[in-house]
Motif scaffolding. Sequence first.
Motif, mmCIF file in Angstrom:
data_model
loop_
_atom_site.group_PDB
_atom_site.id
_atom_site.type_symbol
_atom_site.label_atom_id
_atom_site.label_comp_id
_atom_site.label_asym_id
_atom_site.label_seq_id
_atom_site.Cartn_x
_atom_site.Cartn_y
_atom_site.Cartn_z
ATOM 1 N N ARG A 99 -9.420 28.466 -20.585
ATOM 2 C CA ARG A 99 -9.442 27.730 -19.312
ATOM 3 C C ARG A 99 -9.300 28.686 -18.132
ATOM 4 N N GLN B 241 -11.929 29.306 -15.020
ATOM 5 C CA GLN B 241 -11.551 29.228 -13.605
ATOM 6 C C GLN B 241 -12.123 30.406 -12.827
ATOM 7 N N ASP C 97 -14.654 32.062 -8.852
ATOM 8 C CA ASP C 97 -13.933 32.981 -7.982
ATOM 9 C C ASP C 97 -14.871 33.496 -6.882
#
Length: 590
Positions: free
Chosen positions: A68, A72, A76
Amino acid sequence: MAGRQRRFSILGKLIVTFLIVLSPMYVIGTQINEWGAGLVRKEISKSLESQIQFYRSSLENEIDRMGRIQRQFMNDEDLEALSVTADSLTEYQKLVILKRFQQRLVLLKESSMYIERASVYIPPINKIISSTELADSLPRERLDRLKQDSFSHKGLFYRDSDHLYLREYYPNNQLVEGRDPMFVLELELSMPAMQSYLAQISNYDQGGAAIVKADWDIVHTQNKEAYALIRQTVRGQLSALQDNSLQIVQAANELIKIGNQRLLTVSSYSPALDLILVAFVPEKAVMGPLDHYQVYLYLISLCALIVIILFSIYVYRIIHRPLSRLVRAFRKVESGDLQVELTYKSSDEFHYLYAQFNNMVAHLKKLIFEIYEQKIRTQQSELKQLQSQINPHFLYNSFYLLYRMTKAQDFENSTRFTKYLGDYFQYMTRNGSEEVPLERELSHVRAFAEIQTIRYMNRISFEMEPLPEECKQMLVPRLILQPIVENAYHHGFDQDHHERHLRISTRCKEDDDGERFVIIQVEDNGKGMTGEELRNFQAKTQEGQATEEVTGMLNVHRRLQLRFGEKAGVRILQREEGGLIVSVVIPFVE
Protein backbone atom coordinates in the motif's frame (compact mmCIF):
# COMPACT_ATOMS: atom_id res chain seq x y z
CA MET A 1 -3.58 -94.80 15.33
CA ALA A 2 -6.01 -92.02 14.48
CA GLY A 3 -6.15 -88.61 16.11
CA ARG A 4 -2.74 -88.67 17.75
CA GLN A 5 -2.67 -85.95 20.42
CA ARG A 6 0.01 -83.29 20.07
CA ARG A 7 2.49 -83.09 22.90
CA PHE A 8 2.50 -79.95 25.08
CA SER A 9 5.10 -79.95 27.85
CA ILE A 10 4.51 -78.87 31.45
CA LEU A 11 7.06 -76.08 31.06
CA GLY A 12 5.22 -74.77 28.01
CA LYS A 13 1.92 -74.76 29.88
CA LEU A 14 3.43 -72.86 32.80
CA ILE A 15 5.04 -70.26 30.54
CA VAL A 16 1.79 -69.73 28.60
CA THR A 17 -0.13 -69.30 31.86
CA PHE A 18 2.45 -66.80 33.07
CA LEU A 19 2.24 -64.80 29.83
CA ILE A 20 -1.57 -64.75 30.00
CA VAL A 21 -1.36 -63.28 33.52
CA LEU A 22 1.16 -60.60 32.54
CA SER A 23 -0.31 -59.70 29.13
CA PRO A 24 -3.01 -57.34 30.56
CA MET A 25 -0.30 -55.37 32.38
CA TYR A 26 1.62 -54.85 29.16
CA VAL A 27 -1.53 -54.00 27.22
CA ILE A 28 -2.64 -51.43 29.82
CA GLY A 29 0.83 -49.88 30.02
CA THR A 30 1.11 -49.66 26.24
CA GLN A 31 -2.35 -48.13 25.91
CA ILE A 32 -1.58 -45.53 28.58
CA ASN A 33 1.65 -44.62 26.79
CA GLU A 34 -0.07 -44.37 23.40
CA TRP A 35 -2.94 -42.35 24.82
CA GLY A 36 -0.52 -39.91 26.47
CA ALA A 37 1.54 -39.62 23.31
CA GLY A 38 -1.54 -38.95 21.22
CA LEU A 39 -2.82 -36.35 23.67
CA VAL A 40 0.46 -34.44 23.85
CA ARG A 41 0.99 -34.65 20.09
CA LYS A 42 -2.51 -33.32 19.49
CA GLU A 43 -2.05 -30.36 21.84
CA ILE A 44 1.40 -29.56 20.42
CA SER A 45 0.02 -29.77 16.89
CA LYS A 46 -2.80 -27.35 17.75
CA SER A 47 -0.32 -24.96 19.33
CA LEU A 48 1.99 -25.10 16.31
CA GLU A 49 -0.95 -24.63 13.95
CA SER A 50 -2.08 -21.52 15.84
CA GLN A 51 1.48 -20.22 15.95
CA ILE A 52 2.11 -20.73 12.23
CA GLN A 53 -1.22 -19.05 11.35
CA PHE A 54 -0.26 -16.06 13.52
CA TYR A 55 3.12 -15.69 11.83
CA ARG A 56 1.54 -16.17 8.40
CA SER A 57 -1.00 -13.42 9.15
CA SER A 58 1.70 -11.08 10.42
CA LEU A 59 3.76 -11.67 7.26
CA GLU A 60 0.72 -11.08 5.03
CA ASN A 61 -0.14 -7.86 6.88
CA GLU A 62 3.42 -6.55 6.67
CA ILE A 63 3.72 -7.31 2.95
CA ASP A 64 0.29 -5.76 2.34
CA ARG A 65 1.31 -2.61 4.27
CA MET A 66 4.47 -2.27 2.19
CA GLY A 67 2.45 -2.73 -1.00
CA ARG A 68 0.00 0.00 0.00
CA ILE A 69 2.90 2.38 0.75
CA GLN A 70 4.34 1.57 -2.68
CA ARG A 71 1.05 2.39 -4.35
CA GLN A 72 0.82 5.70 -2.47
CA PHE A 73 4.13 6.71 -4.06
CA MET A 74 2.53 6.37 -7.47
CA ASN A 75 0.83 9.74 -6.91
CA ASP A 76 3.86 11.48 -5.43
CA GLU A 77 4.29 14.96 -6.95
CA ASP A 78 8.08 14.91 -6.88
CA LEU A 79 8.15 11.49 -8.62
CA GLU A 80 5.75 12.78 -11.28
CA ALA A 81 7.87 15.88 -11.76
CA LEU A 82 11.05 13.83 -12.25
CA SER A 83 9.42 11.31 -14.61
CA VAL A 84 6.97 13.50 -16.58
CA THR A 85 8.13 17.18 -16.54
CA ALA A 86 11.84 16.68 -15.98
CA ASP A 87 12.69 18.56 -19.20
CA SER A 88 11.08 21.77 -17.87
CA LEU A 89 13.11 21.70 -14.62
CA THR A 90 16.42 23.34 -14.01
CA GLU A 91 19.31 21.30 -12.67
CA TYR A 92 18.93 22.94 -9.29
CA GLN A 93 15.21 22.09 -9.15
CA LYS A 94 16.03 18.51 -10.10
CA LEU A 95 18.61 18.27 -7.32
CA VAL A 96 16.19 19.66 -4.71
CA ILE A 97 13.47 17.24 -5.81
CA LEU A 98 15.93 14.30 -5.81
CA LYS A 99 17.02 15.04 -2.23
CA ARG A 100 13.46 15.50 -1.05
CA PHE A 101 12.31 12.27 -2.67
CA GLN A 102 15.32 10.36 -1.31
CA GLN A 103 14.34 11.39 2.22
CA ARG A 104 10.91 9.89 1.64
CA LEU A 105 12.57 6.66 0.43
CA VAL A 106 14.65 6.60 3.62
CA LEU A 107 11.47 6.98 5.67
CA LEU A 108 9.91 4.17 3.67
CA LYS A 109 12.91 1.94 4.34
CA GLU A 110 12.81 2.75 8.08
CA SER A 111 9.09 2.07 8.25
CA SER A 112 9.63 -1.70 8.18
CA MET A 113 12.37 -3.95 9.51
CA TYR A 114 11.85 -6.21 6.49
CA ILE A 115 12.97 -3.53 3.96
CA GLU A 116 16.69 -3.62 3.16
CA ARG A 117 16.56 -0.84 0.57
CA ALA A 118 13.95 1.30 -1.23
CA SER A 119 14.72 2.32 -4.81
CA VAL A 120 13.03 3.99 -7.78
CA TYR A 121 14.09 3.62 -11.42
CA ILE A 122 13.27 6.67 -13.61
CA PRO A 123 13.94 5.92 -17.33
CA PRO A 124 13.11 9.46 -18.64
CA ILE A 125 16.09 10.89 -16.73
CA ASN A 126 18.12 7.64 -16.66
CA LYS A 127 18.47 7.82 -12.88
CA ILE A 128 18.19 5.42 -9.94
CA ILE A 129 17.25 6.95 -6.60
CA SER A 130 17.59 4.75 -3.51
CA SER A 131 17.58 5.05 0.24
CA THR A 132 21.35 4.57 0.20
CA GLU A 133 22.33 6.52 -2.96
CA LEU A 134 21.06 9.95 -3.99
CA ALA A 135 21.21 9.34 -7.73
CA ASP A 136 22.94 6.87 -9.93
CA SER A 137 22.80 6.31 -13.66
CA LEU A 138 20.34 3.70 -14.99
CA PRO A 139 22.07 1.38 -17.49
CA ARG A 140 20.01 0.27 -20.44
CA GLU A 141 20.77 -3.37 -19.64
CA ARG A 142 19.29 -2.94 -16.18
CA LEU A 143 16.14 -1.32 -17.58
CA ASP A 144 15.69 -4.10 -20.15
CA ARG A 145 16.05 -6.65 -17.39
CA LEU A 146 13.33 -4.91 -15.36
CA LYS A 147 11.00 -4.95 -18.35
CA GLN A 148 11.72 -8.64 -19.04
CA ASP A 149 11.01 -9.53 -15.40
CA SER A 150 7.60 -7.86 -15.63
CA PHE A 151 6.62 -10.09 -18.57
CA SER A 152 8.00 -13.43 -17.28
CA HIS A 153 7.03 -12.96 -13.67
CA LYS A 154 3.96 -14.35 -11.92
CA GLY A 155 3.06 -13.39 -8.41
CA LEU A 156 3.94 -10.67 -5.98
CA PHE A 157 7.65 -11.26 -5.39
CA TYR A 158 10.63 -10.91 -7.70
CA ARG A 159 13.66 -13.13 -7.01
CA ASP A 160 17.10 -12.27 -8.39
CA SER A 161 19.89 -14.52 -7.14
CA ASP A 162 19.92 -14.07 -3.34
CA HIS A 163 17.76 -10.91 -3.41
CA LEU A 164 13.99 -10.62 -3.03
CA TYR A 165 12.01 -7.60 -4.31
CA LEU A 166 8.57 -6.00 -4.35
CA ARG A 167 8.06 -3.85 -7.47
CA GLU A 168 5.45 -1.50 -8.87
CA TYR A 169 5.59 -0.48 -12.58
CA TYR A 170 3.95 2.75 -13.69
CA PRO A 171 2.15 2.77 -16.00
CA ASN A 172 1.61 -0.93 -16.93
CA ASN A 173 0.04 -0.19 -20.32
CA GLN A 174 3.33 1.22 -21.63
CA LEU A 175 5.01 -2.09 -20.86
CA VAL A 176 2.38 -3.95 -22.79
CA GLU A 177 2.96 -1.67 -25.77
CA GLY A 178 6.70 -2.26 -25.52
CA ARG A 179 7.59 1.24 -24.28
CA ASP A 180 9.63 2.08 -21.21
CA PRO A 181 7.71 2.74 -17.96
CA MET A 182 7.73 6.20 -16.44
CA PHE A 183 9.22 4.78 -13.25
CA VAL A 184 9.61 1.52 -11.29
CA LEU A 185 9.36 1.56 -7.50
CA GLU A 186 11.30 -1.29 -5.90
CA LEU A 187 11.56 -2.51 -2.29
CA GLU A 188 14.37 -4.98 -1.57
CA LEU A 189 13.48 -7.25 1.36
CA SER A 190 16.06 -7.88 4.06
CA MET A 191 17.22 -11.52 4.11
CA PRO A 192 18.63 -11.29 7.66
CA ALA A 193 15.29 -9.88 8.83
CA MET A 194 13.45 -12.74 7.09
CA GLN A 195 15.82 -15.25 8.73
CA SER A 196 15.15 -13.66 12.11
CA TYR A 197 11.42 -13.87 11.42
CA LEU A 198 11.71 -17.60 10.66
CA ALA A 199 13.89 -18.20 13.73
CA GLN A 200 11.05 -16.93 15.94
CA ILE A 201 8.73 -19.63 14.57
CA SER A 202 10.96 -22.62 15.39
CA ASN A 203 14.13 -22.18 17.42
CA TYR A 204 14.91 -25.87 18.15
CA ASP A 205 18.35 -27.28 17.28
CA GLN A 206 17.11 -29.86 14.78
CA GLY A 207 13.97 -27.90 13.87
CA GLY A 208 13.46 -25.01 11.50
CA ALA A 209 11.06 -22.91 9.45
CA ALA A 210 10.85 -21.87 5.82
CA ILE A 211 8.97 -19.75 3.31
CA VAL A 212 8.46 -21.98 0.28
CA LYS A 213 7.55 -20.86 -3.23
CA ALA A 214 7.45 -22.94 -6.39
CA ASP A 215 10.85 -21.69 -7.58
CA TRP A 216 12.57 -20.32 -4.47
CA ASP A 217 12.57 -20.54 -0.71
CA ILE A 218 13.93 -18.86 2.39
CA VAL A 219 14.89 -21.32 5.11
CA HIS A 220 16.25 -21.17 8.63
CA THR A 221 17.48 -24.56 9.87
CA GLN A 222 20.56 -26.61 10.66
CA ASN A 223 18.84 -29.86 9.70
CA LYS A 224 19.42 -29.70 5.92
CA GLU A 225 18.57 -33.38 5.35
CA ALA A 226 15.15 -33.05 6.96
CA TYR A 227 14.34 -29.83 5.14
CA ALA A 228 15.23 -31.35 1.74
CA LEU A 229 12.51 -33.96 2.21
CA ILE A 230 10.01 -31.44 3.62
CA ARG A 231 10.61 -28.99 0.77
CA GLN A 232 9.89 -31.68 -1.81
CA THR A 233 6.60 -32.52 -0.11
CA VAL A 234 5.55 -28.87 0.36
CA ARG A 235 6.28 -27.95 -3.26
CA GLY A 236 4.13 -30.86 -4.35
CA GLN A 237 1.29 -29.46 -2.24
CA LEU A 238 1.88 -25.98 -3.66
CA SER A 239 1.70 -27.31 -7.23
CA ALA A 240 -1.54 -29.12 -6.42
CA LEU A 241 -3.00 -25.91 -4.95
CA GLN A 242 -2.10 -23.95 -8.07
CA ASP A 243 -3.75 -26.64 -10.22
CA ASN A 244 -6.88 -26.45 -8.00
CA SER A 245 -6.55 -30.20 -7.27
CA LEU A 246 -6.07 -29.69 -3.54
CA GLN A 247 -8.45 -27.91 -1.20
CA ILE A 248 -7.03 -24.89 0.64
CA VAL A 249 -6.80 -25.45 4.39
CA GLN A 250 -5.74 -23.03 7.10
CA ALA A 251 -3.01 -25.31 8.47
CA ALA A 252 -1.91 -28.94 8.10
CA ASN A 253 0.40 -31.10 10.20
CA GLU A 254 2.04 -34.48 9.75
CA LEU A 255 4.72 -36.64 11.38
CA ILE A 256 7.64 -37.61 9.15
CA LYS A 257 10.56 -39.92 9.87
CA ILE A 258 14.11 -39.41 8.61
CA GLY A 259 16.42 -42.21 9.72
CA ASN A 260 16.02 -42.45 13.49
CA GLN A 261 14.64 -38.90 13.71
CA ARG A 262 10.91 -38.08 13.90
CA LEU A 263 9.78 -34.53 13.06
CA LEU A 264 6.42 -32.87 13.64
CA THR A 265 5.74 -30.68 10.58
CA VAL A 266 3.15 -27.87 10.35
CA SER A 267 2.44 -25.89 7.17
CA SER A 268 0.06 -23.05 6.24
CA TYR A 269 -0.75 -21.77 2.76
CA SER A 270 -1.15 -18.04 2.09
CA PRO A 271 -3.42 -17.37 -0.91
CA ALA A 272 -2.57 -13.66 -0.80
CA LEU A 273 1.16 -14.28 -1.15
CA ASP A 274 0.90 -17.65 -3.00
CA LEU A 275 3.42 -19.33 -0.71
CA ILE A 276 3.52 -21.87 2.08
CA LEU A 277 4.92 -21.12 5.51
CA VAL A 278 6.24 -24.34 7.07
CA ALA A 279 7.76 -25.15 10.46
CA PHE A 280 9.14 -28.48 11.74
CA VAL A 281 10.01 -29.48 15.28
CA PRO A 282 11.80 -32.62 16.62
CA GLU A 283 9.25 -34.83 18.29
CA LYS A 284 11.60 -35.43 21.23
CA ALA A 285 11.71 -31.71 21.94
CA VAL A 286 7.94 -31.40 22.35
CA MET A 287 7.05 -34.77 23.84
CA GLY A 288 8.48 -34.08 27.28
CA PRO A 289 5.27 -35.03 29.16
CA LEU A 290 5.55 -38.55 27.76
CA ASP A 291 8.72 -39.22 29.76
CA HIS A 292 6.60 -40.04 32.81
CA TYR A 293 4.63 -42.62 30.88
CA GLN A 294 7.86 -44.11 29.54
CA VAL A 295 9.25 -44.43 33.06
CA TYR A 296 6.11 -46.25 34.21
CA LEU A 297 6.31 -48.61 31.26
CA TYR A 298 10.00 -49.30 31.92
CA LEU A 299 9.23 -50.04 35.59
CA ILE A 300 6.50 -52.49 34.60
CA SER A 301 8.83 -54.18 32.11
CA LEU A 302 11.62 -54.40 34.69
CA CYS A 303 9.29 -55.96 37.27
CA ALA A 304 8.00 -58.43 34.70
CA LEU A 305 11.57 -59.37 33.73
CA ILE A 306 12.51 -59.98 37.37
CA VAL A 307 9.42 -62.12 37.89
CA ILE A 308 10.17 -64.12 34.74
CA ILE A 309 13.76 -64.77 35.84
CA LEU A 310 12.71 -65.88 39.34
CA PHE A 311 9.91 -68.00 37.97
CA SER A 312 12.23 -69.63 35.41
CA ILE A 313 14.76 -70.49 38.13
CA TYR A 314 11.99 -72.00 40.25
CA VAL A 315 10.64 -74.07 37.33
CA TYR A 316 14.16 -75.19 36.45
CA ARG A 317 14.79 -76.45 39.98
CA ILE A 318 11.57 -78.40 40.50
CA ILE A 319 10.69 -79.54 36.95
CA HIS A 320 13.18 -78.81 34.21
CA ARG A 321 16.34 -80.15 35.88
CA PRO A 322 14.91 -83.62 36.68
CA LEU A 323 13.44 -83.80 33.18
CA SER A 324 16.80 -82.87 31.67
CA ARG A 325 18.51 -85.68 33.60
CA LEU A 326 15.89 -88.12 32.34
CA VAL A 327 16.32 -86.94 28.73
CA ARG A 328 20.12 -87.28 28.94
CA ALA A 329 19.72 -90.80 30.33
CA PHE A 330 17.42 -91.74 27.43
CA ARG A 331 20.00 -90.40 24.95
CA LYS A 332 22.69 -92.58 26.51
CA VAL A 333 20.44 -95.62 26.17
CA GLU A 334 19.70 -94.64 22.57
CA SER A 335 23.43 -94.50 21.81
CA GLY A 336 23.88 -98.03 23.24
CA ASP A 337 25.07 -97.24 26.78
CA LEU A 338 22.95 -99.43 29.09
CA GLN A 339 25.08 -98.84 32.19
CA VAL A 340 22.75 -96.03 33.29
CA GLU A 341 21.00 -95.77 36.65
CA LEU A 342 19.11 -92.76 38.00
CA THR A 343 18.67 -91.81 41.65
CA TYR A 344 16.21 -89.26 43.04
CA LYS A 345 15.94 -88.19 46.68
CA SER A 346 12.49 -86.63 46.70
CA SER A 347 9.32 -88.70 46.79
CA ASP A 348 7.32 -86.87 44.12
CA GLU A 349 6.32 -88.05 40.65
CA PHE A 350 9.90 -88.01 39.37
CA HIS A 351 10.87 -90.68 41.89
CA TYR A 352 8.37 -93.05 40.21
CA LEU A 353 9.60 -92.09 36.71
CA TYR A 354 13.25 -92.71 37.64
CA ALA A 355 12.42 -96.11 39.16
CA GLN A 356 10.52 -97.17 36.03
CA PHE A 357 13.39 -95.99 33.85
CA ASN A 358 15.86 -98.15 35.82
CA ASN A 359 13.53 -101.17 35.42
CA MET A 360 13.27 -100.51 31.68
CA VAL A 361 17.07 -100.42 31.26
CA ALA A 362 17.45 -103.71 33.17
CA HIS A 363 14.80 -105.33 30.98
CA LEU A 364 16.55 -104.06 27.82
CA LYS A 365 19.83 -105.63 28.94
CA LYS A 366 18.09 -108.98 29.30
CA LEU A 367 16.43 -108.70 25.88
CA ILE A 368 19.68 -107.77 24.17
CA PHE A 369 21.46 -110.75 25.70
CA GLU A 370 18.73 -113.20 24.75
CA ILE A 371 17.73 -111.90 21.31
CA TYR A 372 20.10 -109.40 19.79
CA GLU A 373 23.37 -111.24 20.47
CA GLN A 374 21.84 -114.51 19.29
CA LYS A 375 20.74 -112.78 16.08
CA ILE A 376 24.28 -111.53 15.50
CA ARG A 377 25.69 -115.04 15.96
CA THR A 378 23.11 -116.36 13.49
CA GLN A 379 24.12 -113.74 10.93
CA GLN A 380 27.80 -114.55 11.38
CA SER A 381 27.22 -118.26 10.88
CA GLU A 382 25.13 -117.47 7.78
CA LEU A 383 27.95 -115.34 6.43
CA LYS A 384 30.39 -118.22 6.89
CA GLN A 385 28.03 -120.53 5.04
CA LEU A 386 27.57 -118.06 2.15
CA GLN A 387 31.33 -117.65 1.79
CA SER A 388 31.89 -121.39 1.80
CA GLN A 389 29.61 -121.74 -1.22
CA ILE A 390 32.11 -119.84 -3.40
CA ASN A 391 35.43 -121.58 -2.76
CA PRO A 392 35.71 -124.69 -5.04
CA HIS A 393 33.56 -123.42 -7.88
CA PHE A 394 35.52 -124.22 -11.03
CA LEU A 395 38.32 -126.60 -9.90
CA TYR A 396 37.42 -129.35 -12.32
CA ASN A 397 37.25 -127.15 -15.43
CA SER A 398 40.59 -125.52 -14.60
CA PHE A 399 42.51 -128.78 -14.31
CA TYR A 400 40.89 -130.13 -17.45
CA LEU A 401 41.97 -127.02 -19.36
CA LEU A 402 45.51 -127.41 -17.99
CA TYR A 403 45.50 -131.03 -19.16
CA ARG A 404 44.53 -129.96 -22.69
CA MET A 405 47.25 -127.28 -22.92
CA THR A 406 49.90 -129.70 -21.64
CA LYS A 407 48.85 -132.37 -24.06
CA ALA A 408 49.00 -129.81 -26.88
CA GLN A 409 52.50 -128.80 -25.67
CA ASP A 410 51.34 -125.14 -25.25
CA PHE A 411 53.93 -124.57 -22.56
CA GLU A 412 53.81 -120.75 -22.63
CA ASN A 413 50.08 -120.54 -21.91
CA SER A 414 50.21 -123.49 -19.55
CA THR A 415 52.96 -121.76 -17.56
CA ARG A 416 50.92 -118.52 -17.34
CA PHE A 417 47.78 -120.50 -16.59
CA THR A 418 49.51 -122.41 -13.80
CA LYS A 419 50.75 -119.18 -12.20
CA TYR A 420 47.28 -117.54 -12.30
CA LEU A 421 45.68 -120.74 -11.06
CA GLY A 422 48.11 -120.92 -8.16
CA ASP A 423 47.40 -117.29 -7.20
CA TYR A 424 43.68 -117.98 -7.50
CA PHE A 425 43.62 -121.01 -5.18
CA GLN A 426 46.07 -119.43 -2.75
CA TYR A 427 43.55 -116.58 -2.29
CA MET A 428 40.55 -118.95 -2.20
CA THR A 429 42.01 -121.27 0.46
CA ARG A 430 43.54 -118.50 2.54
CA ASN A 431 42.71 -118.71 6.25
CA GLY A 432 42.57 -115.64 8.44
CA SER A 433 40.55 -112.43 8.37
CA GLU A 434 37.35 -112.45 6.33
CA GLU A 435 38.13 -108.89 5.19
CA VAL A 436 40.93 -107.94 2.82
CA PRO A 437 42.16 -104.70 1.23
CA LEU A 438 40.24 -103.81 -1.92
CA GLU A 439 43.52 -103.80 -3.87
CA ARG A 440 44.01 -107.50 -2.94
CA GLU A 441 40.45 -108.38 -3.90
CA LEU A 442 40.86 -106.75 -7.33
CA SER A 443 44.20 -108.57 -7.83
CA HIS A 444 42.38 -111.86 -7.25
CA VAL A 445 39.72 -110.84 -9.80
CA ARG A 446 42.47 -110.02 -12.32
CA ALA A 447 43.92 -113.54 -11.83
CA PHE A 448 40.47 -115.06 -12.34
CA ALA A 449 39.90 -112.96 -15.48
CA GLU A 450 43.30 -113.97 -16.93
CA ILE A 451 42.35 -117.61 -16.38
CA GLN A 452 39.08 -117.01 -18.26
CA THR A 453 40.91 -115.18 -21.06
CA ILE A 454 43.14 -118.24 -21.59
CA ARG A 455 40.17 -120.56 -21.33
CA TYR A 456 38.21 -118.68 -24.03
CA MET A 457 41.37 -118.30 -26.16
CA ASN A 458 41.19 -114.45 -26.13
CA ARG A 459 37.72 -114.38 -27.66
CA ILE A 460 36.63 -112.24 -24.69
CA SER A 461 38.84 -109.18 -24.08
CA PHE A 462 39.32 -107.93 -20.54
CA GLU A 463 40.17 -104.44 -19.17
CA MET A 464 40.65 -103.23 -15.58
CA GLU A 465 41.03 -99.50 -14.88
CA PRO A 466 43.58 -98.39 -12.24
CA LEU A 467 42.27 -98.36 -8.66
CA PRO A 468 42.13 -94.86 -7.01
CA GLU A 469 44.89 -94.48 -4.42
CA GLU A 470 42.50 -93.64 -1.57
CA CYS A 471 40.58 -96.89 -2.05
CA LYS A 472 43.46 -99.36 -2.15
CA GLN A 473 43.63 -100.15 1.57
CA MET A 474 39.89 -100.07 2.29
CA LEU A 475 38.81 -103.39 3.84
CA VAL A 476 36.05 -105.34 2.08
CA PRO A 477 34.64 -108.89 2.51
CA ARG A 478 36.54 -111.53 0.54
CA LEU A 479 35.20 -112.88 -2.75
CA ILE A 480 32.60 -110.21 -3.48
CA LEU A 481 33.72 -109.52 -7.08
CA GLN A 482 34.55 -112.99 -8.49
CA PRO A 483 30.90 -114.20 -8.58
CA ILE A 484 29.89 -111.11 -10.60
CA VAL A 485 32.79 -111.47 -13.08
CA GLU A 486 32.17 -115.22 -13.31
CA ASN A 487 28.49 -114.60 -14.04
CA ALA A 488 29.45 -112.24 -16.89
CA TYR A 489 31.70 -114.89 -18.48
CA HIS A 490 29.27 -117.79 -18.13
CA HIS A 491 25.92 -116.11 -18.82
CA GLY A 492 26.65 -112.76 -20.48
CA PHE A 493 27.85 -113.87 -23.91
CA ASP A 494 26.36 -116.07 -26.65
CA GLN A 495 28.47 -118.42 -28.75
CA ASP A 496 28.05 -116.23 -31.86
CA HIS A 497 28.69 -112.96 -30.05
CA HIS A 498 31.53 -110.95 -31.67
CA GLU A 499 33.95 -108.47 -30.07
CA ARG A 500 33.04 -109.58 -26.58
CA HIS A 501 34.51 -107.26 -23.94
CA LEU A 502 34.56 -106.99 -20.16
CA ARG A 503 35.63 -103.89 -18.23
CA ILE A 504 36.07 -103.31 -14.48
CA SER A 505 36.31 -99.77 -13.05
CA THR A 506 36.34 -98.28 -9.53
CA ARG A 507 35.40 -94.77 -8.41
CA CYS A 508 34.41 -92.81 -5.29
CA LYS A 509 31.10 -90.92 -5.18
CA GLU A 510 29.31 -88.73 -2.62
CA ASP A 511 25.52 -88.82 -2.18
CA ASP A 512 23.14 -85.96 -1.32
CA ASP A 513 23.71 -86.50 2.45
CA GLY A 514 27.48 -86.13 2.10
CA GLU A 515 28.18 -89.86 2.66
CA ARG A 516 30.93 -91.32 0.44
CA PHE A 517 30.68 -94.65 -1.38
CA VAL A 518 33.06 -96.84 -3.38
CA ILE A 519 31.37 -98.09 -6.56
CA ILE A 520 32.96 -101.04 -8.46
CA GLN A 521 31.39 -101.52 -11.89
CA VAL A 522 31.59 -104.72 -13.96
CA GLU A 523 30.42 -103.84 -17.47
CA ASP A 524 29.99 -106.23 -20.41
CA ASN A 525 28.55 -105.94 -23.90
CA GLY A 526 26.79 -109.29 -23.82
CA LYS A 527 23.17 -110.24 -24.16
CA GLY A 528 22.10 -108.75 -20.81
CA MET A 529 18.88 -109.68 -18.97
CA THR A 530 15.29 -109.71 -19.98
CA GLY A 531 12.94 -107.31 -18.24
CA GLU A 532 11.39 -110.14 -16.24
CA GLU A 533 14.79 -111.45 -15.11
CA LEU A 534 15.84 -107.98 -14.01
CA ARG A 535 12.60 -107.47 -12.05
CA ASN A 536 13.00 -110.89 -10.38
CA PHE A 537 16.52 -110.04 -9.26
CA GLN A 538 15.47 -106.65 -7.87
CA ALA A 539 12.56 -108.28 -6.03
CA LYS A 540 14.86 -110.87 -4.44
CA THR A 541 17.29 -108.17 -3.28
CA GLN A 542 14.41 -106.47 -1.42
CA GLU A 543 13.02 -109.59 0.27
CA GLY A 544 15.41 -109.47 3.21
CA GLN A 545 15.74 -112.93 4.78
CA ALA A 546 15.29 -115.55 2.06
CA THR A 547 14.28 -119.15 2.71
CA GLU A 548 15.86 -120.63 -0.42
CA GLU A 549 19.57 -121.11 -1.01
CA VAL A 550 21.17 -118.16 -2.75
CA THR A 551 24.25 -118.06 -4.96
CA GLY A 552 26.11 -115.69 -7.26
CA MET A 553 25.16 -112.01 -7.23
CA LEU A 554 22.40 -112.48 -4.64
CA ASN A 555 25.03 -114.08 -2.43
CA VAL A 556 27.25 -111.02 -2.76
CA HIS A 557 24.31 -108.65 -2.22
CA ARG A 558 23.31 -110.33 1.07
CA ARG A 559 26.89 -110.41 2.36
CA LEU A 560 27.37 -106.70 1.69
CA GLN A 561 24.11 -105.77 3.40
CA LEU A 562 24.93 -107.95 6.42
CA ARG A 563 28.30 -106.22 6.70
CA PHE A 564 27.57 -102.58 5.73
CA GLY A 565 23.80 -102.12 6.03
CA GLU A 566 20.98 -101.39 3.60
CA LYS A 567 22.84 -98.74 1.59
CA ALA A 568 25.35 -101.34 0.36
CA GLY A 569 24.64 -104.08 -2.18
CA VAL A 570 24.52 -104.94 -5.86
CA ARG A 571 22.75 -102.78 -8.46
CA ILE A 572 22.08 -103.85 -12.08
CA LEU A 573 21.42 -101.60 -15.08
CA GLN A 574 20.82 -102.50 -18.72
CA ARG A 575 23.23 -100.91 -21.24
CA GLU A 576 21.61 -99.14 -24.21
CA GLU A 577 24.09 -100.85 -26.55
CA GLY A 578 23.42 -104.25 -24.98
CA GLY A 579 24.83 -105.95 -21.94
CA LEU A 580 24.81 -105.13 -18.25
CA ILE A 581 26.43 -102.75 -15.82
CA VAL A 582 26.65 -104.45 -12.42
CA SER A 583 27.63 -102.01 -9.64
CA VAL A 584 28.92 -103.11 -6.24
CA VAL A 585 28.18 -100.26 -3.79
CA ILE A 586 30.19 -100.13 -0.54
CA PRO A 587 30.22 -97.26 2.02
CA PHE A 588 33.68 -95.69 2.07
CA VAL A 589 35.67 -96.46 5.23
CA GLU A 590 39.08 -94.92 5.87
